[in-house]
Write an enzyme that holds these catalytic residues in place. Structure first.
Site, PDB file in Angstrom:
ATOM      1  N   HIS A 159      -4.004 -17.309  -5.125  1.00 27.60           N
ATOM      2  CA  HIS A 159      -4.922 -16.613  -4.219  1.00 27.60           C
ATOM      3  C   HIS A 159      -6.174 -17.426  -3.888  1.00 27.60           C
ATOM      4  O   HIS A 159      -7.023 -16.951  -3.136  1.00 27.60           O
ATOM      5  CB  HIS A 159      -5.324 -15.287  -4.864  1.00 27.60           C
ATOM      6  CG  HIS A 159      -6.088 -15.508  -6.145  1.00 27.60           C
ATOM      7  ND1 HIS A 159      -5.496 -16.029  -7.272  1.00 27.60           N
ATOM      8  CD2 HIS A 159      -7.388 -15.339  -6.447  1.00 27.60           C
ATOM      9  CE1 HIS A 159      -6.408 -16.147  -8.221  1.00 27.60           C
ATOM     10  NE2 HIS A 159      -7.565 -15.737  -7.745  1.00 27.60           N
ATOM     11  N   ASP A 160      -6.317 -18.615  -4.477  1.00 28.14           N
ATOM     12  CA  ASP A 160      -7.522 -19.414  -4.236  1.00 28.14           C
ATOM     13  C   ASP A 160      -7.281 -20.604  -3.307  1.00 28.14           C
ATOM     14  O   ASP A 160      -8.201 -21.381  -3.053  1.00 28.14           O
ATOM     15  CB  ASP A 160      -8.067 -19.960  -5.561  1.00 28.14           C
ATOM     16  CG  ASP A 160      -8.691 -18.864  -6.408  1.00 28.14           C
ATOM     17  OD1 ASP A 160      -9.175 -17.869  -5.839  1.00 28.14           O
ATOM     18  OD2 ASP A 160      -8.680 -19.010  -7.645  1.00 28.14           O
ATOM     19  N   ASP A 164      -4.143   3.920   2.697  1.00 28.65           N
ATOM     20  CA  ASP A 164      -5.572   3.617   2.878  1.00 28.65           C
ATOM     21  C   ASP A 164      -5.785   2.147   3.258  1.00 28.65           C
ATOM     22  O   ASP A 164      -6.923   1.678   3.352  1.00 28.65           O
ATOM     23  CB  ASP A 164      -6.390   3.979   1.629  1.00 28.65           C
ATOM     24  CG  ASP A 164      -6.037   3.108   0.440  1.00 28.65           C
ATOM     25  OD1 ASP A 164      -5.077   2.311   0.543  1.00 28.65           O
ATOM     26  OD2 ASP A 164      -6.718   3.213  -0.598  1.00 28.65           O
ATOM     27  N   ASP A 194      -4.966 -10.425 -15.592  1.00 28.66           N
ATOM     28  CA  ASP A 194      -6.040 -11.379 -15.376  1.00 28.66           C
ATOM     29  C   ASP A 194      -7.195 -10.992 -16.299  1.00 28.66           C
ATOM     30  O   ASP A 194      -7.546  -9.814 -16.400  1.00 28.66           O
ATOM     31  CB  ASP A 194      -6.509 -11.306 -13.912  1.00 28.66           C
ATOM     32  CG  ASP A 194      -6.786 -12.674 -13.340  1.00 28.66           C
ATOM     33  OD1 ASP A 194      -7.620 -13.384 -13.918  1.00 28.66           O
ATOM     34  OD2 ASP A 194      -6.170 -13.023 -12.311  1.00 28.66           O
ATOM     35  N   GLU A 253      -6.946 -20.705 -16.542  1.00 30.84           N
ATOM     36  CA  GLU A 253      -7.289 -21.394 -15.305  1.00 30.84           C
ATOM     37  C   GLU A 253      -8.123 -22.594 -15.701  1.00 30.84           C
ATOM     38  O   GLU A 253      -9.209 -22.443 -16.259  1.00 30.84           O
ATOM     39  CB  GLU A 253      -8.077 -20.494 -14.358  1.00 30.84           C
ATOM     40  CG  GLU A 253      -8.272 -21.172 -13.018  1.00 30.84           C
ATOM     41  CD  GLU A 253      -9.310 -20.501 -12.135  1.00 30.84           C
ATOM     42  OE1 GLU A 253      -9.352 -20.811 -10.945  1.00 30.84           O
ATOM     43  OE2 GLU A 253     -10.091 -19.668 -12.634  1.00 30.84           O
ATOM     44  N   ASP A 313       0.843  -1.200   0.000  1.00 34.66           N
ATOM     45  CA  ASP A 313       0.000   0.000   0.000  1.00 34.66           C
ATOM     46  C   ASP A 313       0.878   1.249   0.000  1.00 34.66           C
ATOM     47  O   ASP A 313       1.686   1.433   0.903  1.00 34.66           O
ATOM     48  CB  ASP A 313      -0.904  -0.042   1.246  1.00 34.66           C
ATOM     49  CG  ASP A 313      -1.706   1.236   1.406  1.00 34.66           C
ATOM     50  OD1 ASP A 313      -1.952   1.916   0.381  1.00 34.66           O
ATOM     51  OD2 ASP A 313      -2.081   1.553   2.555  1.00 34.66           O
ATOM     52  N   ASP A 333      -1.793  -1.199  -3.842  1.00 35.22           N
ATOM     53  CA  ASP A 333      -2.118  -0.440  -5.053  1.00 35.22           C
ATOM     54  C   ASP A 333      -0.980  -0.485  -6.068  1.00 35.22           C
ATOM     55  O   ASP A 333       0.086  -1.050  -5.800  1.00 35.22           O
ATOM     56  CB  ASP A 333      -2.476   1.011  -4.678  1.00 35.22           C
ATOM     57  CG  ASP A 333      -1.455   1.590  -3.712  1.00 35.22           C
ATOM     58  OD1 ASP A 333      -0.250   1.495  -4.014  1.00 35.22           O
ATOM     59  OD2 ASP A 333      -1.862   2.103  -2.635  1.00 35.22           O
ATOM     60  N   ASN A 388      -0.359   4.562  -0.236  1.00 34.60           N
ATOM     61  CA  ASN A 388      -0.949   5.830   0.221  1.00 34.60           C
ATOM     62  C   ASN A 388      -1.667   5.742   1.564  1.00 34.60           C
ATOM     63  O   ASN A 388      -2.419   6.637   1.934  1.00 34.60           O
ATOM     64  CB  ASN A 388      -1.903   6.380  -0.842  1.00 34.60           C
ATOM     65  CG  ASN A 388      -3.069   5.419  -1.082  1.00 34.60           C
ATOM     66  OD1 ASN A 388      -3.065   4.305  -0.562  1.00 34.60           O
ATOM     67  ND2 ASN A 388      -4.046   5.852  -1.851  1.00 34.60           N
ATOM     68  N   ASP A 398      -9.310 -16.347 -16.493  1.00 34.82           N
ATOM     69  CA  ASP A 398     -10.080 -16.833 -15.351  1.00 34.82           C
ATOM     70  C   ASP A 398     -11.149 -17.841 -15.791  1.00 34.82           C
ATOM     71  O   ASP A 398     -11.861 -17.593 -16.778  1.00 34.82           O
ATOM     72  CB  ASP A 398     -10.761 -15.613 -14.708  1.00 34.82           C
ATOM     73  CG  ASP A 398     -11.403 -15.918 -13.378  1.00 34.82           C
ATOM     74  OD1 ASP A 398     -10.671 -16.223 -12.436  1.00 34.82           O
ATOM     75  OD2 ASP A 398     -12.640 -15.826 -13.287  1.00 34.82           O
TER      76      ASP A 398
HETATM   77  C1  GLC Z   1     -11.275 -17.924 -10.389  1.00 37.15           C
HETATM   78  C2  GLC Z   1     -10.494 -16.964  -9.538  1.00 37.15           C
HETATM   79  C3  GLC Z   1     -11.192 -16.832  -8.226  1.00 37.15           C
HETATM   80  C4  GLC Z   1     -12.569 -16.273  -8.482  1.00 37.15           C
HETATM   81  C5  GLC Z   1     -13.331 -17.119  -9.498  1.00 37.15           C
HETATM   82  C6  GLC Z   1     -14.517 -16.384 -10.015  1.00 37.15           C
HETATM   83  O1  GLC Z   1     -11.332 -19.194  -9.841  1.00 37.15           O
HETATM   84  O2  GLC Z   1      -9.169 -17.385  -9.418  1.00 37.15           O
HETATM   85  O3  GLC Z   1     -10.488 -16.031  -7.322  1.00 37.15           O
HETATM   86  O4  GLC Z   1     -13.285 -16.221  -7.292  1.00 37.15           O
HETATM   87  O5  GLC Z   1     -12.550 -17.433 -10.612  1.00 37.15           O
HETATM   88  O6  GLC Z   1     -14.122 -15.346 -10.850  1.00 37.15           O
HETATM   89 CA    CA Z   2      -3.567   2.096  -1.217  1.00 39.21          CA
END
Ligand code: GLC
Ligand code: CA
Length: 563
Positions: free
Chosen positions: A329-330, A27, A100, A258, A23, A31, A25, A204
């Protein structure tokens, strides 16, 4: 045939989840300027590209995976000017940018959907899947499909008395790719970003874009229904080739899909270079070794993981291209999942996992924080989770939720996506150096120990090991092109394999357990000149011979080489 250089075959890709990265700034939300300030750090790792999770305009029901404007940046991340600066700063450092691309669905706040809702005959109606309900008065959803996040995949809309399809949350309506106008819109979006200089896309849930005609009911299953009618649907390959021709392949891109539900057979079609669809896919098979259907925890067995590795390594060899990942991230952080109770051996375990995975063939991905061995968050209360999936799951349990809460919490602690989404741990100052304000999400209390500053200073850190490994891999044809062969396949403790190319062989030996394990080299690999090139305990195993491996010990030998 396209004239792609296929640079991704010898590149590492680093994934950034922007909200939690840095981050600038105060908040409390990561970013673009924050990312720019860390580009030297990323370049120094030795990676060649960054995959950036979505930064487009979004109401954030699913943290950016619900886009309301594909041509603008979410104000919390910055502006288009910040974005242009990011690209130019990255290119200056020879880093490529993978965006993405979330086009299976939009946000329900996207103007297409807002217009689409208005009436049954407007020009955007057919951008989405609107259907009449079943049963008396149409009060039952049009079919039995379930959302990937729990509950029905349909939501009723009062205004026109019809239902719309959403394979994820109700705030993420699915786009109808059978409508040529939708496909043209997607092409335009792709070209918009290519023109701005991006080097590729991570698509995605791309395997879901083509739905079976008439949307038939799915096979009955307690919580996952309809898959067979929207995973690799009837027109998936046609649509991807079209998008590739009119978009993806106009530049020297990397396109990674994905691959929810992808098996080897399908991956061979998606990633065969002649087909010009995708360059590699994230399959999920190894991510299900400890979670049934990615949801219910089950006992991890190394032999299952190795079987999957072998099948994909051999199956795609010279016919397609793999991706190598343990985190994104999943999913929760990888350490506990695959190495069990590592106790005081976190560093050894993390290095071992890296060796086991990244000496294989395919494009390697690193998720932010993995390079310093970040761990799951010690969640204690169900209210600490932020992910929409958690809210959804709780809603599905309805009035029984309080009754089931202890079990739900137990599963979430090990499975929740939130585990990977806690802010990046930069140093031991307040908020781990992630923000000067109040962080949008919990920071793992272990940041005082686990952070990049510590790792940069410590010669034997996970981070410095990653750098060594990355450098080693990128300079070695045998790892990029070599054949994979596994040994000791029935062994529950060891992952042992060789890679061979042009007379060069490397041998990889990994102890996945927090205990001593004996190892006898295969007769084909002994009695050869060998050179120990990577290790996680120290340079004290110069000779390849029967040995007792220490907890999580991992070794890489070059064989056949004259010393
Ligand atoms: C993909 C993304 C996930 C998202 C899902 C719906 O699996 O990696 O984070 O929630 O698609 O877009
Ligand atoms: Ca920020």
């Amino acid at each position: 045939m396209s004239n792609k250089t296929r640079w991704y075959k010898d590149s590492f890709v680093y994934q950034i989840y922007p909200r939690s990265f840095c981050d600038s700034n105060g908040d409390g939300i990561g970013d673009i300027q924050g990312i720019i300030s860390k580009l030297d750090y990323i370049q120094d790792l030795g990676v060649k590209a960054i995959w950036l999770s979505p930064i487009y305009k979004s109401p954030n029901y699913d943290n950016g995976y619900d886009i309301s404007d594909y041509r603008d940046i979410s104000p919390e991340f910055g502006s288009l000017d910040d974005f242009k600066k990011l690209i130019s700063e990255m290119h200056k450092r020879d880093l490529k940018l993978i965006m993405d691309l979330v086009v299976n669905h939009t946000s329900f706040e996207h103007e297409w959907f807002i217009k689409s809702k208005e009436s049954t005959d407007n020009e955007f109606r057919d951008y989405y899947f609107w259907r009449k309900g079943r049963g008396k008065n149409g009060k039952k959803p049009p079919n039995n499909w379930t959302s990937r996040f729990g509950g029905s995949a349909w939501t009723y809309d009062e205004k026109t008395g019809e239902w719309y399809l959403h394979l994820f949350t109700k705030e993420q309506p699915d786009l109808n790719w059978d409508n040529p106008k939708v496909r043209k819109e997607v092409e335009d979006i792709v070209n918009f970003w290519l023109d701005l200089g991006v080097d590729g896309f991570r698509c995605d849930v791309i395997t879901y874009i083509s739905k079976a005609k008439d949307l038939p009911n799915g096979k009955w299953h307690p919580f996952v229904r309809g898959d067979e009618h929207f995973t690799h649907g009837p027109n998936i390959h046609t649509y991807l080739r079209e998008l590739s021709k009119n978009g993806f392949s106009k530049k020297d891109t990397m396109i990674v899909g994905e691959g929810a539900g992808v098996n080897l057979e399908q991956a061979l079609i998606y990633t065969n270079e002649e087909n010009e669809e995708l360059d590699n896919v994230f399959h999920f098979e190894h991510m299900e070794t400890d979670f049934y259907k990615q949801v219910l925890p089950r006992k991890f067995k190394l032999t299952n993981l190795k079987k999957i590795f072998s099948r994909w390594q051999l199956g795609l060899f010279q016919k397609g291209w793999n991706s190598l990942y343990f985190e994104n991230h999943d999913f929760p952080r990888s350490l506990k999942r695959f190495t069990g109770d590592y106790k005081d051996k976190r560093v050894e375990a993390a290095k071992m996992l890296a060796i086991s995975l990244y000496m294989q063939q395919g494009t390697p991905y690193i998720y932010q924080g993995q390079e310093i061995g970040m761990t799951n968050y010690p969640f204690e209360s169900i209210d600490d989770f932020q992910d929409v999936v958690v809210t959804n799951v709780r809603r599905v349990f309805g009035v029984f939720e309080p009754l089931f809460r202890p079990i739900i919490l137990k599963v979430l602690k090990v499975r929740a996506r939130d585990n990977a989404r806690t802010p990046m741990q930069w140093d031991d100052s307040e908020n781990a150096g992630f923000t000067k304000g109040t962080p949008w999400f919990l920071i793992n209390p272990n940041y005082t120990e686990i952070n990049t500053k510590n790792d940069l200073l410590n010669h034997d850190s996970i981070l410095n090991f990653y750098k060594k490994l990355i450098k080693y891999r990128l300079n070695n044809e045998v790892i990029i092109k070599g054949y994979y062969q596994e040994y000791n396949s029935g062994n529950e403790d060891l992952h042992v394999y060789i890679r061979t190319y042009n007379g060069v062989t490397i041998l990889v030996v990994c102890n996945y357990k927090n205990k001593e394990v004996s190892f006898n080299p295969h007769p084909e690999t002994v009695n050869k000149n060998c050179n120990l090139v990577l290790h996680n305990y120290g340079y004290d195993r110069p000779v390849l011979e029967p040995m007792i491996l220490r907890p999580y010990e991992a070794l890489v030998y070059e064989l056949n080489k004259t010393k």
